[in-house]
Scaffold this active site. Structure first.
Site, PDB file in Angstrom:
ATOM      1  N   ASN A   1       0.882  -1.159   0.000  1.00  0.00           N
ATOM      2  CA  ASN A   1       0.000   0.000   0.000  1.00  0.00           C
ATOM      3  C   ASN A   1       0.922   1.212   0.000  1.00  0.00           C
ATOM      4  O   ASN A   1       1.481   1.584   1.024  1.00  0.00           O
ATOM      5  CB  ASN A   1      -0.889  -0.033   1.250  1.00  0.00           C
ATOM      6  CG  ASN A   1      -1.872   1.116   1.283  1.00  0.00           C
ATOM      7  OD1 ASN A   1      -1.801   2.025   0.447  1.00  0.00           O
ATOM      8  ND2 ASN A   1      -2.768   1.090   2.240  1.00  0.00           N
TER       9      ASN A   1
ATOM     10  N   ARG B   1      -2.524  -2.097  -3.576  1.00  0.00           N
ATOM     11  CA  ARG B   1      -3.781  -1.399  -3.323  1.00  0.00           C
ATOM     12  C   ARG B   1      -3.790  -0.147  -4.201  1.00  0.00           C
ATOM     13  O   ARG B   1      -2.898   0.700  -4.094  1.00  0.00           O
ATOM     14  CB  ARG B   1      -3.864  -0.989  -1.860  1.00  0.00           C
ATOM     15  CG  ARG B   1      -5.114  -0.205  -1.600  1.00  0.00           C
ATOM     16  CD  ARG B   1      -5.133   0.387  -0.224  1.00  0.00           C
ATOM     17  NE  ARG B   1      -6.389   1.091  -0.051  1.00  0.00           N
ATOM     18  CZ  ARG B   1      -6.529   2.181   0.684  1.00  0.00           C
ATOM     19  NH1 ARG B   1      -5.510   2.694   1.314  1.00  0.00           N
ATOM     20  NH2 ARG B   1      -7.698   2.749   0.792  1.00  0.00           N
TER      21      ARG B   1
ATOM     22  N   HIS C   1     -13.171   1.683   0.043  1.00  0.00           N
ATOM     23  CA  HIS C   1     -13.113   0.605   1.054  1.00  0.00           C
ATOM     24  C   HIS C   1     -13.681  -0.697   0.503  1.00  0.00           C
ATOM     25  O   HIS C   1     -14.117  -1.557   1.270  1.00  0.00           O
ATOM     26  CB  HIS C   1     -13.935   0.965   2.326  1.00  0.00           C
ATOM     27  CG  HIS C   1     -13.349   2.052   3.162  1.00  0.00           C
ATOM     28  ND1 HIS C   1     -14.125   2.957   3.842  1.00  0.00           N
ATOM     29  CD2 HIS C   1     -12.074   2.360   3.471  1.00  0.00           C
ATOM     30  CE1 HIS C   1     -13.359   3.792   4.519  1.00  0.00           C
ATOM     31  NE2 HIS C   1     -12.108   3.454   4.313  1.00  0.00           N
TER      32      HIS C   1
ATOM     33  N   ARG D   1     -12.928  14.095   7.991  1.00  0.00           N
ATOM     34  CA  ARG D   1     -13.785  14.448   6.836  1.00  0.00           C
ATOM     35  C   ARG D   1     -15.227  14.653   7.275  1.00  0.00           C
ATOM     36  O   ARG D   1     -15.733  13.908   8.122  1.00  0.00           O
ATOM     37  CB  ARG D   1     -13.732  13.344   5.778  1.00  0.00           C
ATOM     38  CG  ARG D   1     -12.397  13.220   5.109  1.00  0.00           C
ATOM     39  CD  ARG D   1     -12.364  12.060   4.127  1.00  0.00           C
ATOM     40  NE  ARG D   1     -11.124  11.323   4.282  1.00  0.00           N
ATOM     41  CZ  ARG D   1     -10.967  10.024   4.040  1.00  0.00           C
ATOM     42  NH1 ARG D   1     -11.979   9.311   3.593  1.00  0.00           N
ATOM     43  NH2 ARG D   1      -9.807   9.448   4.234  1.00  0.00           N
TER      44      ARG D   1
ATOM     45  N   GLU E   1      -7.802  -6.158   4.875  1.00  0.00           N
ATOM     46  CA  GLU E   1      -7.755  -5.727   3.476  1.00  0.00           C
ATOM     47  C   GLU E   1      -6.536  -6.308   2.752  1.00  0.00           C
ATOM     48  O   GLU E   1      -6.611  -6.643   1.571  1.00  0.00           O
ATOM     49  CB  GLU E   1      -7.724  -4.196   3.402  1.00  0.00           C
ATOM     50  CG  GLU E   1      -9.069  -3.595   3.777  1.00  0.00           C
ATOM     51  CD  GLU E   1      -8.997  -2.117   4.148  1.00  0.00           C
ATOM     52  OE1 GLU E   1      -8.585  -1.814   5.285  1.00  0.00           O
ATOM     53  OE2 GLU E   1      -9.341  -1.277   3.307  1.00  0.00           O
TER      54      GLU E   1
HETATM   55  P1  ADP Z   1      -7.551   3.132   8.948  1.00  0.00           P
HETATM   56  O1  ADP Z   1      -8.758   3.726   8.341  1.00  0.00           O
HETATM   57  O2  ADP Z   1      -6.385   4.068   8.982  1.00  0.00           O
HETATM   58  O3  ADP Z   1      -7.218   1.738   8.486  1.00  0.00           O
HETATM   59  P2  ADP Z   1      -8.253   1.860  11.472  1.00  0.00           P
HETATM   60  O4  ADP Z   1      -9.185   0.853  10.922  1.00  0.00           O
HETATM   61  O5  ADP Z   1      -6.981   1.374  12.066  1.00  0.00           O
HETATM   62  O6  ADP Z   1      -7.951   3.025  10.467  1.00  0.00           O
HETATM   63  O7  ADP Z   1      -9.062   2.688  12.588  1.00  0.00           O
HETATM   64  C1  ADP Z   1      -8.499   3.777  13.228  1.00  0.00           C
HETATM   65  C2  ADP Z   1      -9.521   4.340  14.196  1.00  0.00           C
HETATM   66  O8  ADP Z   1      -9.897   3.306  15.114  1.00  0.00           O
HETATM   67  C3  ADP Z   1      -8.972   5.492  15.017  1.00  0.00           C
HETATM   68  O9  ADP Z   1      -9.912   6.543  15.071  1.00  0.00           O
HETATM   69  C4  ADP Z   1      -8.821   4.876  16.385  1.00  0.00           C
HETATM   70  O10 ADP Z   1      -8.993   5.813  17.413  1.00  0.00           O
HETATM   71  C5  ADP Z   1      -9.941   3.868  16.406  1.00  0.00           C
HETATM   72  N1  ADP Z   1      -9.720   2.866  17.443  1.00  0.00           N
HETATM   73  C6  ADP Z   1      -8.700   2.001  17.553  1.00  0.00           C
HETATM   74  N2  ADP Z   1      -8.813   1.281  18.699  1.00  0.00           N
HETATM   75  C7  ADP Z   1      -9.926   1.721  19.330  1.00  0.00           C
HETATM   76  C8  ADP Z   1     -10.592   1.392  20.554  1.00  0.00           C
HETATM   77  N3  ADP Z   1     -10.114   0.464  21.353  1.00  0.00           N
HETATM   78  N4  ADP Z   1     -11.739   2.046  20.851  1.00  0.00           N
HETATM   79  C9  ADP Z   1     -12.233   2.998  20.035  1.00  0.00           C
HETATM   80  N5  ADP Z   1     -11.646   3.362  18.872  1.00  0.00           N
HETATM   81  C10 ADP Z   1     -10.520   2.730  18.532  1.00  0.00           C
END
Ligand code: ADP
Length: 403
Positions: free
Chosen positions: A7, A95, A184, A245, A388
């Site tokens: 990616n 990706r 996504h 966003r 993914e």
């Molecule tokens: P990306 O879109 O970059 O792949 P992720 O799927 O890793 O992102 O999600 C990131 C989001 O998930 C962040 O906003 C993070 O705060 C939230 N997040 C991660 N762990 C937790 C948790 N335990 N409780 C609530 N939110 C969480």
């Protein structure tokens, strides 16, 4: 067979190497701050004895070529590597954010395809050029491997035109490609396949509402295993409220923000993409920070969480009607997999479609796929971890096997 998934972003390359026969990851990591004075690579190898070996390398990576070359060195390294030579890697799955209407499936990239992909870059100027850089560099570093592009938009190409067209004159669709594409896709596809398999429902009979809540957030209405609608639009700005966003707004806001604050189009674009959403409402874009403020009864955080959940609920209502029958509502990605609070706020009061949350199951989910609905619920409420990279590796492997 080993497949490397890349990616490639504007200043980073995320990588994960899979043994596709066992569908397990052998190595994963990220090269970050490419082009800056001090770049870094964080490398994690899952060794055959079951141990995990982490390596951090700091240094200067002036460009993607040097970044990927260094990653290749780590893959082949006697101590932290897992392959002996580049020949062991059959394919590199990339990706690619935008495939427009040209690509509804993964494709092996050759010179002609690369040219087509470059022409699509205007639709995703922040992402596609960096993704294509990754392909160009990987074909030099791993010349024996097939380079396979897997598109974020591809899964949503099954949408009917009444869902993907905007109500603007047709010429802007025909000439400029202005329509809903959705993103996504690999995640929505992966979790819906996983959920159907888990529930023992044939994919072509499976109807679901998939909710991907990460930094970016989107939903997909999936009928018979295919996307028939999705919340993001021409770009990943539309739909749900996200980390930075805005999601859906009245388009007139763009004009008024520009007029009232003397902002250029680029400045409004930046405001809606980078300084809105949870960040605009609370000052924090990371969901964990917003939850921490919510727990301290911060009024901005309380409002932001209500808005975030309400927007998701509106889409659930819309997609339930679009689907006619819903087998499952699926939560995935960082927030969806981890936030008890959001799942509760989204699922409470869905009596109209008889989806009933079991609060205690919601609070105590196990690893893997979890069911969080009551016995009486007509609709399964599922938490499904997304993957993914594995989906990209799987799709690349299917394409290789079909050649
Ligand atoms: P990306 O879109 O970059 O792949 P992720 O799927 O890793 O992102 O999600 C990131 C989001 O998930 C962040 O906003 C993070 O705060 C939230 N997040 C991660 N762990 C937790 C948790 N335990 N409780 C609530 N939110 C969480």
């Amino acid at each position: 067979m080993k497949i490397l998934v890349l990616n490639s972003g504007s200043s980073s390359i995320k990588y994960k190497l899979f043994d596709i026969n066992t569908r397990t990851a052998l190595v994963e990591g990220i090269a970050d701050r490419i082009g800056e004075q001090v770049s870094s690579i964080k490398h994690k190898a899952y060794l055959s004895d079951g141990s995990v070996k982490k390596t951090n390398v700091d240094g200067h990576l002036p460009d993607h070529q040097s970044g990927l070359t260094k990653i290749a060195d780590l893959l082949f390294d006697a101590e932290v590597g897992v392959v002996k030579s580049a020949d062991e890697i059959s394919a590199v799955g990339h990706r690619v954010v935008h495939g427009a209407e040209k690509f509804s499936k993964p494709v092996v990239v050759n010179v002609d395809i690369l040219e087509v992909l470059h022409k699509l870059s205007h639709l995703a100027p922040l992402h596609n050029p960096a993704n294509l850089k990754g392909i160009e560099v990987a074909s030099q570093v791993f010349p024996q491997a097939k380079q396979i592009a897997v598109f974020d938009t591809a899964f949503h190409q099954s949408m009917p035109n009444h869902a993907f067209r905007y109500a603007i004159p047709e010429t802007y669709y025909k000439e400029d490609g202005l329509r809903v594409y959705g993103f996504h896709g690999t995640s929505h596809q992966f979790v819906s396949k996983s959920a159907a398999g888990y529930l023992g429902i044939p994919l072509n009979k499976f109807n679901a509402i998939s909710i991907h809540l990460g930094n970016g957030c989107s939903m997909s209405a999936i009928k018979g295993g295919q996307s028939i609608d999705t919340s993001m639009g021409l770009t990943p700005l539309g739909g749900l409220i996200m980390g930075t966003r805005s999601g859906d707004i009245d388009p007139s806001l763009i004009l008024l923000l520009g007029k009232n604050h003397n902002l250029t189009f680029d400045e409004v674009d930046l405001l809606l993409n980078k300084d809105s959403g949870l960040k605009g409402l609370t000052g924090n874009n990371d969901f964990r920070d917003v939850i921490a403020k919510y727990d301290q009864k911060d009024p901005d955080a309380i409002l932001a969480i209500e808005m975030y959940a309400y927007r998701i609920r509106k889409y659930i209502g819309a997609y339930a009607v679009a689907l006619g029958r819903v087998d499952a509502i699926i939560f995935t990605a960082g927030v969806g997999e981890n936030s008890v609070l959001i799942r509760e706020k989204v699922c409470k009061g869905l009596e109209i479609i008889n989806a009933q949350l079991d609060s205690s199951k919601n609070e105590n989910i196990d690893e893997g796929i979890a069911e969080i609905q009551t016995e009486d619920s007509d609709i399964k409420l599922l938490v499904v971890p997304t993957n993914e990279e594995l989906e990209i590796a799987d799709q690349a492997s299917h394409l290789l096997n079909s050649m």
